[in-house]
Design an enzyme around this catalytic site. Structure first.
Site, short mmCIF file in Angstrom:
data_model
loop_
_atom_site.label_atom_id
_atom_site.label_comp_id
_atom_site.label_asym_id
_atom_site.label_seq_id
_atom_site.Cartn_x
_atom_site.Cartn_y
_atom_site.Cartn_z
N ARG A 1 -10.67 21.66 87.53
CA ARG A 1 -10.30 22.99 88.55
C ARG A 1 -9.52 22.64 89.58
NH1 ARG A 1 -15.80 24.44 90.88
NH2 ARG A 1 -15.89 21.89 91.14
N ASN B 1 -16.24 26.65 87.21
CA ASN B 1 -16.97 26.12 86.13
C ASN B 1 -18.05 27.10 85.90
OD1 ASN B 1 -16.11 23.71 86.31
ND2 ASN B 1 -17.51 22.66 87.55
#
Length: 91
Positions: free
Chosen positions: A18, A36
């Site tokens: 990320r 996530n």
């Protein structure tokens, strides 16, 4: 403007996916978000000029060092006009 919803499956959590995606998005000048998911995948929406979005998708197919991308699925979305690319909490 183009916006794409993305699901990335594989070994993509706990490897900096990320945060590296945010760096890459900033480099490419695309906006949106990444987070996530509870099932172990990563979800994102990417918006920007079509060529930049495609370049971001190419990066997402590879991911950062230490990750393993098994599958990337996309779906077109209507542009939302995001001004930045953010890392969101798990969804």
């Amino acid at each position: 403007m183009k916006r794409v919803h993305v699901i990335v499956r594989g070994d993509v959590q706990g490897v900096g996916y990320r945060y590296t995606a945010r760096l890459e998005a900033n480099r490419l000048g695309v906006s949106g978000w990444v987070r996530n998911r509870r099932d172990g995948s990563v979800e994102a929406e990417v918006e920007g000029e079509a060529a930049a979005v495609e370049e971001m998708l190419d990066w997402m197919r590879q991911g950062p060092p230490g990750s393993r991308v098994d599958e990337l699925t996309t779906a077109d979305r209507a542009p939302a006009g995001d001004s930045a690319f953010e890392v969101r909490s798990t969804g």
